[in-house]
Design a protein around this motif. Structure first.
Motif, PDB file in Angstrom:
ATOM      1  N   VAL A 144       0.858  -1.177   0.000  1.00 39.48           N
ATOM      2  CA  VAL A 144       0.000   0.000   0.000  1.00 39.48           C
ATOM      3  C   VAL A 144       0.901   1.237   0.000  1.00 39.48           C
ATOM      4  CG1 VAL A 144      -1.724   1.302   1.295  1.00 39.48           C
ATOM      5  CG2 VAL A 144      -1.830  -1.190   1.233  1.00 39.48           C
ATOM      6  N   ILE A 145       0.648   2.152  -0.942  1.00 45.22           N
ATOM      7  CA  ILE A 145       1.407   3.403  -1.031  1.00 45.22           C
ATOM      8  C   ILE A 145       0.483   4.537  -0.635  1.00 45.22           C
ATOM      9  CG2 ILE A 145       2.865   4.877  -2.460  1.00 45.22           C
ATOM     10  CD1 ILE A 145       3.729   1.888  -2.427  1.00 45.22           C
ATOM     11  N   LEU A 146       0.703   5.125   0.539  1.00 52.14           N
ATOM     12  CA  LEU A 146      -0.058   6.295   0.973  1.00 52.14           C
ATOM     13  C   LEU A 146       0.622   7.526   0.391  1.00 52.14           C
ATOM     14  CD1 LEU A 146      -0.524   5.362   4.737  1.00 52.14           C
ATOM     15  CD2 LEU A 146      -2.136   4.996   2.860  1.00 52.14           C
ATOM     16  N   GLY A 147      -0.138   8.380  -0.259  1.00 50.16           N
ATOM     17  CA  GLY A 147       0.447   9.542  -0.920  1.00 50.16           C
ATOM     18  C   GLY A 147       0.941   9.202  -2.314  1.00 50.16           C
ATOM     19  N   ALA A 148       0.258   8.290  -2.975  1.00 51.00           N
ATOM     20  CA  ALA A 148       0.692   7.797  -4.286  1.00 51.00           C
ATOM     21  C   ALA A 148       0.646   8.849  -5.384  1.00 51.00           C
ATOM     22  CB  ALA A 148      -0.151   6.587  -4.694  1.00 51.00           C
ATOM     23  N   SER A 149      -0.109   9.926  -5.196  1.00 48.06           N
ATOM     24  CA  SER A 149      -0.198  10.941  -6.245  1.00 48.06           C
ATOM     25  C   SER A 149       0.924  11.974  -6.159  1.00 48.06           C
ATOM     26  CB  SER A 149      -1.555  11.653  -6.196  1.00 48.06           C
ATOM     27  OG  SER A 149      -1.700  12.352  -4.978  1.00 48.06           O
ATOM     28  N   GLY A 150       1.752  11.890  -5.136  1.00 52.07           N
ATOM     29  CA  GLY A 150       2.888  12.807  -5.008  1.00 52.07           C
ATOM     30  C   GLY A 150       4.116  12.253  -5.708  1.00 52.07           C
ATOM     31  N   GLY A 151       5.175  13.023  -5.716  1.00 52.77           N
ATOM     32  CA  GLY A 151       6.401  12.637  -6.417  1.00 52.77           C
ATOM     33  C   GLY A 151       7.020  11.353  -5.907  1.00 52.77           C
ATOM     34  N   MET A 152       7.176  11.231  -4.587  1.00 51.27           N
ATOM     35  CA  MET A 152       7.774  10.018  -4.024  1.00 51.27           C
ATOM     36  C   MET A 152       6.856   8.824  -4.232  1.00 51.27           C
ATOM     37  SD  MET A 152       9.644  11.252  -0.514  1.00 51.27           S
ATOM     38  CE  MET A 152       8.222  12.097   0.171  1.00 51.27           C
ATOM     39  N   GLY A 153       5.559   9.013  -3.972  1.00 49.24           N
ATOM     40  CA  GLY A 153       4.603   7.923  -4.127  1.00 49.24           C
ATOM     41  C   GLY A 153       4.512   7.422  -5.556  1.00 49.24           C
ATOM     42  N   TYR A 154       4.476   8.348  -6.496  1.00 50.10           N
ATOM     43  CA  TYR A 154       4.403   8.001  -7.923  1.00 50.10           C
ATOM     44  C   TYR A 154       5.582   7.117  -8.330  1.00 50.10           C
ATOM     45  CZ  TYR A 154       4.619   8.657 -12.994  1.00 50.10           C
ATOM     46  OH  TYR A 154       4.690   8.453 -14.347  1.00 50.10           O
ATOM     47  N   ASN A 155       6.774   7.536  -7.953  1.00 52.90           N
ATOM     48  CA  ASN A 155       7.972   6.768  -8.306  1.00 52.90           C
ATOM     49  C   ASN A 155       8.016   5.426  -7.586  1.00 52.90           C
ATOM     50  OD1 ASN A 155       9.536   8.384 -10.246  1.00 52.90           O
ATOM     51  ND2 ASN A 155       9.361   9.917  -8.646  1.00 52.90           N
ATOM     52  N   LEU A 156       7.521   5.381  -6.381  1.00 55.57           N
ATOM     53  CA  LEU A 156       7.493   4.123  -5.644  1.00 55.57           C
ATOM     54  C   LEU A 156       6.527   3.125  -6.300  1.00 55.57           C
ATOM     55  CD1 LEU A 156       8.476   2.489  -3.273  1.00 55.57           C
ATOM     56  CD2 LEU A 156       6.739   3.601  -1.869  1.00 55.57           C
TER      57      LEU A 156
END
Length: 150
Positions: A5-17
């Motif tokens: 689960v990626i919390l904050g997926a729409s941000g830069g770090m989340g997107y790349n993760l």
């Protein structure tokens, strides 16, 4: 197949993760953020191993629901600095509580900038509470990286 689960997926770090985890075999990704329309645009070309879930880390039930059946939870949430004192502690408590309740491995990608001492001067209560969380309340083995950083 394992689930992350990626919390904050729409941000830069989340997107790349999200992309990094999809490059690995046998990992299903749950992308969580408040704005599902933004995530649909960001991840529309990705395969069926990505689920887009609306969620707000200020609401513990939202995180708990997104983490159902997961092995890992990645905290990549970033909020504007003026909201730190009001919201950051609530978010951290909710993420930690979800990780503990669901017995998930938690990886946090938050980076605190020093900002010439401004954070310590403007948010001393927040800093003290995070340190209390870090050392006492959630010392449950989920945050080994915090202990290594001390």
């Amino acid at each position: 197949m394992k689930k992350a689960v990626i919390l904050g997926a729409s941000g830069g770090m989340g997107y790349n993760l999200v992309h990094e985890l999809l490059n690995r075999e046998n990992i299903e990704v749950v992308a969580v953020a408040r704005n599902t329309e933004k995530m649909k645009k960001m991840f529309h070309r990705l395969n069926d191993r990505v689920s887009i879930v609306a969620g707000d880390a200020l609401h513990r039930s939202s995180i708990l629901q997104a983490c159902e059946g997961a092995e890992w939870i990645f905290h990549a949430i970033n909020i504007p600095y003026p909201q730190w004192e009001r919201d950051l502690l609530i978010i951290m408590e909710n993420v930690l509580a979800a990780a503990k309740k669901k017995k998930l491995s938690l990886l946090s990608l938050i980076i605190f900038m020093h900002m010439d001492g401004q954070m310590e001067k403007q948010c001393p209560r927040l800093i003290r509470k995070i340190l209390i969380l870090k050392k006492e309340k959630y010392d449950c083995g989920l945050l080994k990286w915090w202990k290594r950083a001390e």
